[in-house]
Write an enzyme that holds these catalytic residues in place. Structure first.
Site, PDB file in Angstrom:
ATOM      1  CD  GLU A 254      -3.295  -1.139   2.392  1.00  0.00           C
ATOM      2  OE1 GLU A 254      -2.441  -0.887   3.542  1.00  0.00           O
ATOM      3  OE2 GLU A 254      -3.969  -1.225   2.010  1.00  0.00           O
ATOM      4  CD  GLU A 389       3.084  10.749  -1.390  1.00  0.00           C
ATOM      5  OE1 GLU A 389       3.921  10.247  -1.281  1.00  0.00           O
ATOM      6  OE2 GLU A 389       1.198  10.047  -1.038  1.00  0.00           O
TER       7      GLU A 389
HETATM    8  P1  NAD Z   1       8.561   4.639   4.529  1.00  0.00           P
HETATM    9  O1  NAD Z   1       8.365   4.132   2.828  1.00  0.00           O
HETATM   10  O2  NAD Z   1       9.863   6.280   4.459  1.00  0.00           O
HETATM   11  O3  NAD Z   1       8.707   4.418   5.471  1.00  0.00           O
HETATM   12  C1  NAD Z   1       8.016   2.755   6.031  1.00  0.00           C
HETATM   13  C2  NAD Z   1       8.169   1.622   6.267  1.00  0.00           C
HETATM   14  O4  NAD Z   1       9.950   1.470   6.203  1.00  0.00           O
HETATM   15  C3  NAD Z   1       9.092   2.700   7.801  1.00  0.00           C
HETATM   16  O5  NAD Z   1       8.979   1.721   9.292  1.00  0.00           O
HETATM   17  C4  NAD Z   1      10.750   2.225   7.369  1.00  0.00           C
HETATM   18  O6  NAD Z   1      11.725   2.030   8.609  1.00  0.00           O
HETATM   19  C5  NAD Z   1      10.678   1.119   6.585  1.00  0.00           C
HETATM   20  N1  NAD Z   1      11.655   0.837   5.473  1.00  0.00           N
HETATM   21  C6  NAD Z   1      12.103   1.946   4.435  1.00  0.00           C
HETATM   22  N2  NAD Z   1      13.077   1.865   3.927  1.00  0.00           N
HETATM   23  C7  NAD Z   1      13.771  -0.033   3.875  1.00  0.00           C
HETATM   24  C8  NAD Z   1      13.722  -0.740   3.433  1.00  0.00           C
HETATM   25  N3  NAD Z   1      14.738   0.459   2.471  1.00  0.00           N
HETATM   26  N4  NAD Z   1      13.693  -1.920   3.376  1.00  0.00           N
HETATM   27  C9  NAD Z   1      12.313  -2.194   4.763  1.00  0.00           C
HETATM   28  N5  NAD Z   1      11.895  -1.151   5.237  1.00  0.00           N
HETATM   29  C10 NAD Z   1      12.313   0.016   4.727  1.00  0.00           C
HETATM   30  O7  NAD Z   1       6.919   5.727   4.671  1.00  0.00           O
HETATM   31  P2  NAD Z   1       6.566   6.795   5.987  1.00  0.00           P
HETATM   32  O8  NAD Z   1       7.283   8.095   5.367  1.00  0.00           O
HETATM   33  O9  NAD Z   1       6.855   6.002   6.776  1.00  0.00           O
HETATM   34  O10 NAD Z   1       5.157   7.208   5.119  1.00  0.00           O
HETATM   35  C11 NAD Z   1       4.329   7.899   4.120  1.00  0.00           C
HETATM   36  C12 NAD Z   1       4.230   7.154   3.346  1.00  0.00           C
HETATM   37  O11 NAD Z   1       3.593   5.764   3.015  1.00  0.00           O
HETATM   38  C13 NAD Z   1       3.444   8.175   1.693  1.00  0.00           C
HETATM   39  O12 NAD Z   1       4.079   7.733   0.364  1.00  0.00           O
HETATM   40  C14 NAD Z   1       2.219   7.503   1.663  1.00  0.00           C
HETATM   41  O13 NAD Z   1       1.818   7.663   0.923  1.00  0.00           O
HETATM   42  C15 NAD Z   1       2.712   6.447   2.367  1.00  0.00           C
HETATM   43  N6  NAD Z   1       1.083   5.707   3.094  1.00  0.00           N
HETATM   44  C16 NAD Z   1       0.354   4.629   2.079  1.00  0.00           C
HETATM   45  C17 NAD Z   1      -0.675   4.336   2.283  1.00  0.00           C
HETATM   46  C18 NAD Z   1      -1.685   3.421   1.411  1.00  0.00           C
HETATM   47  O14 NAD Z   1      -2.009   2.749   2.541  1.00  0.00           O
HETATM   48  N7  NAD Z   1      -1.626   3.297   0.021  1.00  0.00           N
HETATM   49  C19 NAD Z   1      -0.819   4.033   3.877  1.00  0.00           C
HETATM   50  C20 NAD Z   1      -0.056   5.041   4.764  1.00  0.00           C
HETATM   51  C21 NAD Z   1       0.489   5.677   3.976  1.00  0.00           C
END
Ligand code: NAD
Length: 485
Positions: A254, A389
């Site tokens: 997601e 975004e």
């Molecule tokens: P992010 O991708 O930076 O981090 C999300 C998670 O992934 C964190 O726990 C982070 O530590 C982990 N992570 C980062 N790099 C990784 C890697 N290489 N391997 C494994 N894990 C890794 O996202 P964020 O900044 O926490 O959240 C915001 C983003 O989430 C926005 O883009 C938003 O649109 C998206 N989002 C999507 C939905 C949906 O349902 N489509 C819902 C909420 C948020």
């Protein structure tokens, strides 16, 4: 919380580690607590504990016993409701009303919902003809996949994590969970809840840490992780997919959005303005479903822009405990990113209708990550601020003249998560909605969710659908048993 340093929860034990990181309050930059970053060995131990749980007591639970356990988790979250609210507010600074009415209740509701759904499932079977006239019967047995890695973001921490943990457990899996490094607190409370309700050891494991070169990457690459469910940025999804590719692990993603709101001239004006205020600025614009692109039919354009700006300027920004409507962004680092888009928008020729800057409070909040709700007009469709975004309280409003034109604008995006259409003409609404290249399209509302429906996105917004039976299907492995009569 029973400790000032948040620990990992591995195989039923709370564990410290050698490395720690700071959890910071985004309202004023002060320290909430230190957090134990899981080492590679601890991630390995968490995965092995989950694997062992899959052949232990948990595997012998009937569906009913499993689901009763999930109900107990929901009860315990509700019993500790105030702890969860306080922890979520400290980590995110988000409005009290949102945490109390959405984040924490939905966290508990996810367990109850998926427990009930799993109870209702029936195994399917089909009989078939065979040339010898005796026939055969095919039974479909849904088995758990095994060890599921759950990696979640910071914007709706408990809600989004439990949205995955609950169906994964309802389907009989064991999980290793990594919350965002920005919001580790409610996940730790959930580990306490799992411990208190007597969840068998190893079924729920929690590991804290970062993504690349840390906990997140160790989880994704682990050979005994059987499936990965992730919510976060699209480019993180790409990195995870690459790291999971060698073992062809199933993924459910997601991801990000650059969602359109379409306001036709015949919309109920007040409702469309109020709905767009919510869809652009809820949770300080940090909801994947937020509308960052607003298209308004030309006869209504000026009036709409003025009304939206007036309402945006009335949004009370500040501390959740002081009744603010809007809190800060999640961190100073994220604010730098959003501010870089504010600068870019001006360079790309935007007119700043309102906002575009950091508020000045003259108190401790100036050390936080606050930013003003911002509205732009005048950007072209290929401006980076219209295509990328931003994930902050900001939207661009553009006029349109006809239905085909606005459908083209809405779909001209690398993302495809959500859309909102505002009109009183239901034929037009249905026609437009069916052409949206997204996973969910609201008509005259936003963020209304029936948990039974599929949720997810197309293009860069995700892979697969979760919600209702779609979740249970992702977290299960169907086995066909063909019995010859
Ligand atoms: P992010 O991708 O930076 O981090 C999300 C998670 O992934 C964190 O726990 C982070 O530590 C982990 N992570 C980062 N790099 C990784 C890697 N290489 N391997 C494994 N894990 C890794 O996202 P964020 O900044 O926490 O959240 C915001 C983003 O989430 C926005 O883009 C938003 O649109 C998206 N989002 C999507 C939905 C949906 O349902 N489509 C819902 C909420 C948020």
């Amino acid at each position: 919380m029973s400790t000032t340093r948040l620990k990992n929860y591995i195989g039923g034990q709370f564990e410290d580690s050698d490395k720690h990181f700071s959890n910071i309050r985004p309202v004023d930059g002060t320290l909430i607590c230190e957090v134990a970053e899981a080492s590679k060995d601890q991630v390995d131990a968490a995965v092995e504990a989950a694997k062992e749980a899959m052949s232990g007591q948990w595997a012998s639970f009937s569906v009913a016993e499993r689901c009763d356990m999930l109900d107990k988790v929901a009860d315990e979250i509700e019993r500790r409701f105030d702890d969860f609210v306080a922890a979520e507010i400290a980590d995110t600074g988000k409005a009290h009303v949102q945490v109390k009415n959405i984040d924490i209740p939905r966290g508990a509701a996810n367990f109850r919902f998926f427990a009930n759904l799993a109870r209702e499932q029936q195994e399917k079977s089909w009989t078939m003809d065979t040339t010898d006239g005796q026939g055969a019967t095919n039974h479909i047995v849904n088995k758990p996949i095994g060890v599921v890695a759950v990696i979640s973001p910071w914007n709706l921490p408990l809600l989004l994590m439990t949205w995955k943990v609950a169906p994964a457990l309802a389907a009989g899996n064991a999980v290793v969970v990594k919350p965002s490094e920005e919001t580790p607190s409610t996940a730790t409370l959930l580990a306490e809840v799992m411990d208190d309700v007597g969840m068998p050891k190893g079924v729920f494991n929690l590991v804290h840490g970062f993504g690349p070169g840390s906990t997140g990457e160790f989880m994704v690459e682990h050979p005994h992780v059987d499936a990965i469910t992730f919510t976060g940025e699209s480019r993180t999804g790409t990195a995870i997919m690459k790291n999971a590719a060698d073992r062809l692990k199933p993924v459910s993603f997601e991801l990000g959005g650059k969602n359109a709101a379409i306001i036709f001239a015949d919309a109920d004006f007040e409702k469309a303005v109020a709905g767009t205020i919510r869809s652009a600025f809820s949770n300080c614009g940090q909801v994947c479903l937020c509308s960052e692109r607003v298209y308004v039919e030309r006869p209504l354009f000026d009036k709409f822009v003025k009304a939206l700006a007036q309402k945006a300027e009335k949004i009370k920004i500040g501390r959740p405990e002081e009744g603010a409507d809007m809190g800060p962004l999640i961190s100073r680092e994220h604010r730098e990113k959003v501010l870089s888009y504010f600068k870019l928008a001006t360079e790309e020729g935007a007119t700043v209708i309102t906002g575009g800057e950091v508020p000045n409070f003259g108190d401790a909040r100036d050390e936080g990550a606050f930013i003003k709700p911002t509205i732009w007009t005048g950007l072209s469709e290929d401006a980076r601020c219209v295509r990328e975004e931003i994930f902050g309280p900001v939207c661009h409003i553009a006029p349109f003249d006809d239905e085909a034109e606005v459908i083209g604008y809405a779909n001209n995006s690398d993302y495809g998560l959500a859309a909102a259409v505002w009109t009183q003409d239901m034929d037009k609404a249905a026609r437009v909605a069916r052409q949206m290249e997204v996973g969910i399209c609201w008509i005259n509302d936003w963020f209304l969710r029936d948990l039974r429906t599929p949720f997810g996105g197309v293009k860069l917004s995700g892979i697969g659908r979760e919600g209702g039976i779609h979740s249970l299907e992702f977290y299960s492995e169907p086995l066909t048993i063909c019995v010859k009569h």
